[in-house]
Scaffold this motif. Sequence first.
Motif, PDB file in Angstrom:
ATOM      1  N   UNK A 185       0.834  -1.209   0.000  1.00 36.11           N
ATOM      2  CA  UNK A 185       0.000   0.000   0.000  1.00 36.11           C
ATOM      3  C   UNK A 185       0.864   1.253   0.000  1.00 36.11           C
ATOM      4  N   UNK A 186       1.952   1.228   0.792  1.00 31.58           N
ATOM      5  CA  UNK A 186       2.856   2.383   0.830  1.00 31.58           C
ATOM      6  C   UNK A 186       3.512   2.598  -0.525  1.00 31.58           C
ATOM      7  N   UNK A 187       4.021   1.508  -1.124  1.00 30.45           N
ATOM      8  CA  UNK A 187       4.670   1.611  -2.436  1.00 30.45           C
ATOM      9  C   UNK A 187       3.689   2.103  -3.494  1.00 30.45           C
ATOM     10  N   UNK A 188       2.439   1.663  -3.405  1.00 32.67           N
ATOM     11  CA  UNK A 188       1.432   2.096  -4.381  1.00 32.67           C
ATOM     12  C   UNK A 188       1.167   3.592  -4.259  1.00 32.67           C
ATOM     13  N   UNK A 189       1.088   4.106  -3.033  1.00 34.04           N
ATOM     14  CA  UNK A 189       0.879   5.540  -2.838  1.00 34.04           C
ATOM     15  C   UNK A 189       2.068   6.342  -3.342  1.00 34.04           C
ATOM     16  N   UNK A 190       3.289   5.847  -3.087  1.00 31.72           N
ATOM     17  CA  UNK A 190       4.487   6.526  -3.585  1.00 31.72           C
ATOM     18  C   UNK A 190       4.488   6.541  -5.111  1.00 31.72           C
ATOM     19  N   UNK A 191       4.111   5.416  -5.718  1.00 36.86           N
ATOM     20  CA  UNK A 191       4.073   5.340  -7.181  1.00 36.86           C
ATOM     21  C   UNK A 191       3.056   6.322  -7.753  1.00 36.86           C
ATOM     22  N   UNK A 192       1.906   6.455  -7.091  1.00 38.37           N
ATOM     23  CA  UNK A 192       0.895   7.418  -7.558  1.00 38.37           C
ATOM     24  C   UNK A 192       1.462   8.830  -7.546  1.00 38.37           C
ATOM     25  N   UNK A 193       2.211   9.170  -6.495  1.00 33.13           N
ATOM     26  CA  UNK A 193       2.809  10.503  -6.430  1.00 33.13           C
ATOM     27  C   UNK A 193       3.893  10.717  -7.464  1.00 33.13           C
ATOM     28  N   UNK A 194       4.769   9.729  -7.651  1.00 33.30           N
ATOM     29  CA  UNK A 194       5.883   9.876  -8.587  1.00 33.30           C
ATOM     30  C   UNK A 194       5.403   9.897 -10.043  1.00 33.30           C
ATOM     31  N   UNK A 195       4.371   9.131 -10.319  1.00 34.63           N
ATOM     32  CA  UNK A 195       3.875   9.019 -11.698  1.00 34.63           C
ATOM     33  C   UNK A 195       2.529   9.730 -11.840  1.00 34.63           C
ATOM     34  N   UNK A 229       1.226   3.356 -15.845  1.00 30.07           N
ATOM     35  CA  UNK A 229       0.509   3.515 -14.577  1.00 30.07           C
ATOM     36  C   UNK A 229      -0.251   2.237 -14.224  1.00 30.07           C
ATOM     37  N   UNK A 230      -0.922   1.642 -15.211  1.00 30.23           N
ATOM     38  CA  UNK A 230      -1.667   0.406 -14.944  1.00 30.23           C
ATOM     39  C   UNK A 230      -0.710  -0.762 -14.699  1.00 30.23           C
ATOM     40  N   UNK A 231       0.340  -0.868 -15.518  1.00 32.86           N
ATOM     41  CA  UNK A 231       1.265  -2.000 -15.416  1.00 32.86           C
ATOM     42  C   UNK A 231       2.098  -1.967 -14.141  1.00 32.86           C
ATOM     43  N   UNK A 232       2.231  -0.800 -13.518  1.00 31.45           N
ATOM     44  CA  UNK A 232       2.994  -0.724 -12.274  1.00 31.45           C
ATOM     45  C   UNK A 232       2.338  -1.532 -11.156  1.00 31.45           C
ATOM     46  N   UNK A 233       1.028  -1.685 -11.194  1.00 30.84           N
ATOM     47  CA  UNK A 233       0.344  -2.429 -10.124  1.00 30.84           C
ATOM     48  C   UNK A 233       0.779  -3.902 -10.133  1.00 30.84           C
ATOM     49  N   UNK A 234       0.677  -4.635 -11.269  1.00 33.75           N
ATOM     50  CA  UNK A 234       1.193  -6.011 -11.268  1.00 33.75           C
ATOM     51  C   UNK A 234       2.687  -6.087 -10.979  1.00 33.75           C
ATOM     52  N   UNK A 235       3.457  -5.094 -11.457  1.00 35.49           N
ATOM     53  CA  UNK A 235       4.898  -5.110 -11.199  1.00 35.49           C
ATOM     54  C   UNK A 235       5.187  -4.961  -9.708  1.00 35.49           C
ATOM     55  N   UNK A 236       4.439  -4.110  -9.022  1.00 30.15           N
ATOM     56  CA  UNK A 236       4.621  -3.953  -7.577  1.00 30.15           C
ATOM     57  C   UNK A 236       4.190  -5.219  -6.829  1.00 30.15           C
ATOM     58  N   UNK A 237       3.128  -5.860  -7.297  1.00 32.62           N
ATOM     59  CA  UNK A 237       2.714  -7.125  -6.680  1.00 32.62           C
ATOM     60  C   UNK A 237       3.824  -8.157  -6.810  1.00 32.62           C
ATOM     61  N   UNK A 262      13.830  -2.440  -5.670  1.00 35.53           N
ATOM     62  CA  UNK A 262      12.511  -1.996  -6.136  1.00 35.53           C
ATOM     63  C   UNK A 262      12.315  -0.511  -5.890  1.00 35.53           C
ATOM     64  N   UNK A 263      12.792  -0.009  -4.733  1.00 34.22           N
ATOM     65  CA  UNK A 263      12.640   1.420  -4.420  1.00 34.22           C
ATOM     66  C   UNK A 263      13.442   2.278  -5.394  1.00 34.22           C
ATOM     67  N   UNK A 264      14.684   1.864  -5.677  1.00 29.73           N
ATOM     68  CA  UNK A 264      15.520   2.613  -6.626  1.00 29.73           C
ATOM     69  C   UNK A 264      14.890   2.601  -8.013  1.00 29.73           C
ATOM     70  N   UNK A 265      14.400   1.437  -8.452  1.00 31.25           N
ATOM     71  CA  UNK A 265      13.779   1.328  -9.775  1.00 31.25           C
ATOM     72  C   UNK A 265      12.551   2.218  -9.887  1.00 31.25           C
ATOM     73  N   UNK A 266      11.809   2.362  -8.777  1.00 37.28           N
ATOM     74  CA  UNK A 266      10.592   3.166  -8.797  1.00 37.28           C
ATOM     75  C   UNK A 266      10.898   4.657  -8.935  1.00 37.28           C
ATOM     76  N   UNK A 267      12.012   5.097  -8.388  1.00 38.16           N
ATOM     77  CA  UNK A 267      12.337   6.529  -8.335  1.00 38.16           C
ATOM     78  C   UNK A 267      13.136   6.979  -9.556  1.00 38.16           C
ATOM     79  N   UNK A 268      13.828   6.057 -10.198  1.00 40.33           N
ATOM     80  CA  UNK A 268      14.816   6.423 -11.214  1.00 40.33           C
ATOM     81  C   UNK A 268      14.202   7.192 -12.389  1.00 40.33           C
ATOM     82  N   UNK A 269      13.110   6.693 -12.956  1.00 38.16           N
ATOM     83  CA  UNK A 269      12.507   7.333 -14.138  1.00 38.16           C
ATOM     84  C   UNK A 269      11.965   8.725 -13.840  1.00 38.16           C
TER      85      UNK A 269
END
Length: 529
Positions: free
Chosen positions: A34-44, A120-128, A323-330
Amino acid sequence: MDAGGEPPMNPDTVASAPRRGTGLPWPWALAGFATALLVAVGLYWPGVERLVHIWTHSQTYAHGMVIFPISLFLVWTRRQDLARLLPEPSLLGALGILLLGGVWFLGRAADITTVQTFVVVALVPALVLALLGRRVTRVLLFPLAYLFFAWPVGNFLVPVLQDFTAWISVALLRLSGIPTFSEGHYISIPAGDFVVAEVCSGIRYLIASVALGLVYAYLVYRSLWRRLAFVGLSIVVPILANGLRAYGIILIAHWTGMEHAVGVDHLIYGWLFFGFVMFLLFWIGAFFREDHLPLATPGRGSSAGAPAVRGPALGILPVLAAAAVALVLAPAGEAWMDWRMIASDGDARPVAPQVAGWQGPLPLQDPAWTPAWAEPDGRIQAAYAGDGGEVAWQVYHYRYDRSGTDLIRYDNRIQDGRQWRRIQQDIRSVSLTGGARHQVRETFLRGREGEDRLVWHWYQVAGRTTVRPVEVKLLEAWARLTGHEEGSLLVTVSTGFRAGPEEARKTLAGFLRQAPRRVAVETGNGADD
């Protein structure tokens, strides 16, 4: 007894034996997800914002708002299988996030909304996969794949569906003995005129049917062939039904003297007809249901269904860090690109050329036709006169001083649909002086007052010309990455005609043979006016 004196193991005992794993307890794993999903929503967020905007402003993709709740329901149906598993973060998921980040960076550079919303949609399965692991992802494969119905894609099918709907409507009208004249998507009968517009293509019915059909097949059937057969019917039936729907609308209008089945009536009739067709489809499908059988649990071997016992968790820390680095890099790379564009911003203006043998450029006052394009940063409209006739030259200029341009957008049209309607469009290759070839996209327009016009248009990005929108996006991405300052151009030449399009083609071809192949763009410092 075996050779070692030990009794043989019971297969049921093996299947139910606890399996140790290096993972996290479910409460921690879900909190981390849930935390990673919220961070992803903010970054993307730019992609999330575009996705929600499309859902709330497009009737075709309004179903996207219910896809996530449906997917969560499908996850809930697998809760017993999930309880037997242990979330084990996977480095493969971190790699998937990294790859999606690269796609996001290029999609932002080229300002391709389809790519951004896909990420944005594909990040959900990737985070899972990254945070909950491969076994959990395997169990949730269908609910995660179903999320992609929230991705607003499918407009490329609209022209094909329009053609089919117009064809079947005209065929049925003629079989009914009604005098019918058709020209493209326009249909005329004695009672009045009709047009198979984009909203009448049936794309909404098709997407809704497939989305509902997939859930129905997943929940009601167990055998693969029955699922595939029902999904196949969910594709074919709405396409055929939309043709019958359009025919029915025209027939009702014909019988009632255009009093019914026009305006709002045809929308109400359409959805009622679609609802009836889907009811019949599901009713027939219920005769072959298999939901009394258990859902198959994909996995490797019998140990996949065994209760999991948590082991040492130190090994998952590098995976979570990756995973955290990969999420922030782009997003960090995107911020650098935006800063670079702003720092290199300058003044760039296209210039109307002098064309040998043609008088001009002359001021083009109140042009008869203009492209229905997004508002540009700069615009040039000029007229040229020669022995071959008159040519209107119009250029829309889009700069790179912000993320993305509006040169290629889903709602950009050569015709406005009100004063001008498109009869035909094709790609044509024009011979230039010296034997060079120049591709243009040709559109034959018909005005409301019977005036005909031929339009040739193409795009110019980073000094290169093309007629392909995909190539435009790739060139725009390259221009931003390399700091190209000229911007992107929509270039159009058009002329009216009476006798036929060949007359207009000769006029435009004669003009282009003398005109420069590329539009000159002057660059400098300062603000565009």
